[in-house]
Design an enzyme around this catalytic site. Sequence first.
Site, short mmCIF file in Angstrom:
data_model
loop_
_atom_site.label_atom_id
_atom_site.label_comp_id
_atom_site.label_asym_id
_atom_site.label_seq_id
_atom_site.Cartn_x
_atom_site.Cartn_y
_atom_site.Cartn_z
N ASP A 150 24.38 24.11 51.96
CA ASP A 150 24.69 25.53 51.77
C ASP A 150 25.75 25.94 52.80
O ASP A 150 25.93 25.26 53.81
CB ASP A 150 23.44 26.41 51.94
N SER A 151 26.40 27.05 52.53
CA SER A 151 27.38 27.57 53.49
C SER A 151 26.71 27.91 54.83
O SER A 151 27.35 27.88 55.86
CB SER A 151 28.03 28.83 52.93
N TYR A 186 30.84 32.02 52.54
CA TYR A 186 31.81 31.52 51.56
C TYR A 186 32.12 32.57 50.48
O TYR A 186 33.12 32.47 49.79
CB TYR A 186 31.23 30.30 50.83
N GLY A 187 31.18 33.52 50.30
CA GLY A 187 31.18 34.38 49.12
C GLY A 187 32.44 35.19 48.88
O GLY A 187 32.73 35.58 47.75
N CYS A 210 23.76 26.44 46.93
CA CYS A 210 24.62 27.60 47.19
C CYS A 210 25.29 27.95 45.86
O CYS A 210 25.96 27.09 45.26
CB CYS A 210 25.66 27.18 48.23
N ASN A 211 25.09 29.17 45.42
CA ASN A 211 25.68 29.58 44.14
C ASN A 211 27.20 29.61 44.21
O ASN A 211 27.88 29.24 43.26
CB ASN A 211 25.18 30.96 43.76
N THR A 212 27.71 30.08 45.35
CA THR A 212 29.16 30.20 45.49
C THR A 212 29.81 28.83 45.36
O THR A 212 30.81 28.65 44.65
CB THR A 212 29.49 30.86 46.84
N GLU A 227 23.03 37.10 57.42
CA GLU A 227 23.48 36.12 58.43
C GLU A 227 23.43 36.74 59.84
O GLU A 227 23.28 36.03 60.82
CB GLU A 227 24.90 35.64 58.12
N CYS A 263 22.02 34.24 44.63
CA CYS A 263 22.53 33.79 45.93
C CYS A 263 21.32 33.32 46.71
O CYS A 263 20.30 34.04 46.78
CB CYS A 263 23.22 34.94 46.65
N THR A 264 21.41 32.13 47.29
CA THR A 264 20.23 31.55 47.93
C THR A 264 19.86 32.24 49.24
O THR A 264 18.82 31.96 49.81
CB THR A 264 20.43 30.04 48.15
N HIS A 265 20.72 33.13 49.72
CA HIS A 265 20.35 33.93 50.90
C HIS A 265 19.37 35.06 50.54
O HIS A 265 18.61 35.52 51.38
CB HIS A 265 21.59 34.60 51.50
#
Length: 279
Positions: free
Chosen positions: A14-15, A46-47, A77-79, A163, A197-199
């Site tokens: 992931d980012s 990254y988004g 990570c979806n992005t 973040e 989004c995995t966040h």
Amino acid sequence: MPSNPVHGPIGVFDSGFGGLTVLRELVRSLPDYDYLYLGDNARAPYGTRSFETVYRFTLECVQYLFSQGCPLVILACNTASAKALRTIQQHDLPAMPDPSRRVLGVIRPSAEAVGAMTVTGKVGVLATPGTVKSGSYLLEIAKLYPDIEVFQEACPMWVPLIENGEYATPGAEYFVARHVHALMAKCPAIDTVILGCTHYPVMAELIRRYLPPGVRLLEQGRMVADSLTHYLRRHPEMDTRLSRNGSCRFLTTDSTDLFNKPATLFFGRAVEGHLVTVS
Ligand code: DGL
């Protein structure tokens, strides 16, 4: 496949921290396997980055995980899944010394799951601007379920809030309310919303509070874990290349002092990261 194929852990990328919400579910569903997590924290988020940059960063991280012996890498990570997966699968992997290694993403499993959930046929997606702009959810869901209508809402502030540890503040609440209301205003008949989004799972409770009663909120970890379980059943040639000692190792491209505490929150168990350079 090469005569002596690599035997190693499942790479999870992931980012930053978000992929740990997916790893948590992978470990819950498939506890025997070894996992190697890489968060590109030094270059997150990254988004809001361009297609070319997300592709370049993601490819570097995938190559790094391959160099550490992973036969299979999940882009948690979806992005990255939206902007880099297809090119890596179709262009980069076939040209690599071991083209039998595999890279999988998180958008397809989410698109597959949604068909069984929606009754109204109206689905919402909350995601980063990069994922929304890529149109990947629209494409993947249309391929599988042409009758489902998809409505998207980009939430550019959510990953930076998460973040920076600001996900439980009045500021976060303001931005959650704003984007959830904007999504539902696009189509009040939406009955299923994908957290694309995995966040976002760390804010799931807050997001739920602003959704109308009865609207289902789908977190990706479970769906990705189910999908990987089926994938490994269908692909014994990959399954036998994965090592199984039940271990998890964590790598980050930024300081471990900045990584360990938030990573522990996302993963739900103590995390000790190791600093690596991928480019
Ligand atoms: N977790 C990533 C995703 O699923 C996004 C984070 C970012 O913007 O870097 O899209």
